[in-house]
Design a protein around this motif. Sequence first.
Motif, PDB file in Angstrom:
ATOM      1  N   LYS A  89       0.835  -1.209   0.000  1.00  0.00           N
ATOM      2  CA  LYS A  89       0.000   0.000   0.000  1.00  0.00           C
ATOM      3  C   LYS A  89       0.869   1.258   0.000  1.00  0.00           C
ATOM      4  O   LYS A  89       0.397   2.348   0.363  1.00  0.00           O
ATOM      5  N   VAL A 137      -0.747   2.880   4.879  1.00  0.00           N
ATOM      6  CA  VAL A 137      -1.528   2.277   5.964  1.00  0.00           C
ATOM      7  C   VAL A 137      -0.657   1.302   6.746  1.00  0.00           C
ATOM      8  O   VAL A 137       0.388   0.878   6.286  1.00  0.00           O
ATOM      9  N   THR A 184      -7.138  -7.429  14.826  1.00  0.00           N
ATOM     10  CA  THR A 184      -8.394  -7.382  15.577  1.00  0.00           C
ATOM     11  C   THR A 184      -8.878  -8.769  16.007  1.00  0.00           C
ATOM     12  O   THR A 184      -9.328  -8.936  17.124  1.00  0.00           O
ATOM     13  N   SER A 217      -8.535  -5.435   1.292  1.00  0.00           N
ATOM     14  CA  SER A 217      -9.414  -4.406   0.728  1.00  0.00           C
ATOM     15  C   SER A 217      -8.908  -3.056   1.208  1.00  0.00           C
ATOM     16  O   SER A 217      -7.805  -2.948   1.734  1.00  0.00           O
ATOM     17  N   GLU A 218      -9.745  -2.024   1.047  1.00  0.00           N
ATOM     18  CA  GLU A 218      -9.342  -0.690   1.513  1.00  0.00           C
ATOM     19  C   GLU A 218      -9.267  -0.642   3.034  1.00  0.00           C
ATOM     20  O   GLU A 218      -8.439   0.044   3.608  1.00  0.00           O
ATOM     21  N   GLU A 219     -10.176  -1.381   3.707  1.00  0.00           N
ATOM     22  CA  GLU A 219     -10.260  -1.266   5.169  1.00  0.00           C
ATOM     23  C   GLU A 219      -9.527  -2.351   5.934  1.00  0.00           C
ATOM     24  O   GLU A 219      -9.148  -2.137   7.073  1.00  0.00           O
ATOM     25  N   GLY A 220      -9.399  -3.531   5.323  1.00  0.00           N
ATOM     26  CA  GLY A 220      -8.841  -4.616   6.115  1.00  0.00           C
ATOM     27  C   GLY A 220      -8.157  -5.672   5.283  1.00  0.00           C
ATOM     28  O   GLY A 220      -8.095  -5.591   4.051  1.00  0.00           O
ATOM     29  N   TYR A 235      -7.180  -4.613  10.616  1.00  0.00           N
ATOM     30  CA  TYR A 235      -7.826  -3.398  10.172  1.00  0.00           C
ATOM     31  C   TYR A 235      -6.707  -2.464   9.727  1.00  0.00           C
ATOM     32  O   TYR A 235      -5.644  -2.437  10.350  1.00  0.00           O
ATOM     33  N   LEU A 236      -6.902  -1.733   8.628  1.00  0.00           N
ATOM     34  CA  LEU A 236      -5.818  -0.884   8.121  1.00  0.00           C
ATOM     35  C   LEU A 236      -5.970   0.541   8.649  1.00  0.00           C
ATOM     36  O   LEU A 236      -6.982   1.193   8.425  1.00  0.00           O
ATOM     37  N   TYR A 237      -4.942   0.973   9.351  1.00  0.00           N
ATOM     38  CA  TYR A 237      -4.967   2.261  10.048  1.00  0.00           C
ATOM     39  C   TYR A 237      -4.018   3.205   9.312  1.00  0.00           C
ATOM     40  O   TYR A 237      -2.995   2.767   8.795  1.00  0.00           O
TER      41      TYR A 237
END
Lengths: 310, 145
Positions: free
Chosen positions: A62, A66, A71, A98-101, A124-126
């Motif tokens: 990425k 990120v 989790t 994905s975009e979030e995880g 989870y992507l922070y």
Amino acid sequence: MRFLMIDRICELEKGKSARGIKNISWNDDFLEEIFPGMPVVSSFVIAEAVAQLLSWIIVEAKDFTVKPVITVVDSYICNGHIQPGDQLEVMGSVESMSEEGALVHGKILLRGKPVIEINHAVCYLYPLSELDPPERARMQFKHLYVPGCPLPQTAQHPASLMREEVPVYKRPWFDRITDDSQPARLVAIKNVTATEDYFNDHFPRKPILPGVVILEAQHSLARELVLRQLAERGLTGSFPVLCGAEKVKFRLFIQPGDQMLVEAAVKSFSDGQCFIATKVTVGGKNAASALLHFDLTDRASYTQKYILGR
Amino acid sequence: MRFYLFDKVIDFIPGTSSRGIKNVSSQEEFLIDHYEKFPVMPLPLIVESIAQLGGWTITVSSQYRYLALMVMVKDVEASGRACPGDQIEMQVTIENLNEFAATISSVALVEGKPILKVGSLTYALYEIPEADRRAIKERYEKLIN
């Protein structure tokens, strides 16, 4: 000690998988003793090597925007005796992202055989820049990634049994037992403080208690509970050896100044094994939970099963 | 060990007072030698915790203009101790603040009972270069909870 648990990345398939090296030394902070005189790397802390390798796959794919935060872990298996002098091969693969995880898996091999397995972990992507300066992360990755570097040999020096001259001194990962009024349940406090070294790297811009440290607090209290149960049943020759965990969940960021209330309760207990349900709350909010699985074994059968037999 | 000896600020009135928390954990490095069989937080480190919280209070009260360096401590009185699992609450009151120096008084409590009192702690103030103020502000603001 720094909280950098992967020493080298040898192979990387962009966004998919990677293999790397983690060396274990006597200077590691995370040694513990299951049996007196037999130091071993803490079973959960070593999982951070897999977590950090997986993190680098995602961070690199990425483009350093990120950073994954763990989790849920469906199943965690540990069945080896990792000790100073060992060189571990760490493997990680990203099943989907994905975009979030992301959904990930990982493994640690010792002398070619799996000793740690992490199946079905969800992260989870922070935003990376909130945790770590991106240029610092890029620099770290540049030093870590050595394409083509040889992986650990499967035929390493055999495990050593003679280490009794170096005792490992370690305090438990919880601070105080606050409730032992019920026979099969313990409650303890674990204080989270800014002096801890791992906050330097986890993370420079926002201190967050590493998931493996939360698990280690749960493990430490669960172990104390099992030892008390064994004493009650007169099984003093047996010791609890962690062999896995299920339904590991992290729900909150835990930060310096927070006080964790850790709870451990016997779920089932038989001669050879037991399951302990653990839960962590912070200020009344559910922060983490896991079901821990222990093998109950004596020193001789432990040596046979986990060291000589491998 | 990291030398961050207070964990968060729970109450803050600019120019007047603050309250902060220091959690004592059994994993703290200073407990290895102090003492193996009887872990207890060294009292001088609690004074340092107070000094750090007081310094934070003064820097934020001055809107990040001054950094406070401890120069004098008077009337320290210990009446208890802090062990692993304890949460120390520190109350800091600014007694005096001008452009050269600041004085605070403080009390540290465990479970509501005083364990250490500092009658007066004096700081010399150093002006923070304007270019550095933003970085300090970013770090200090995160401690308010």
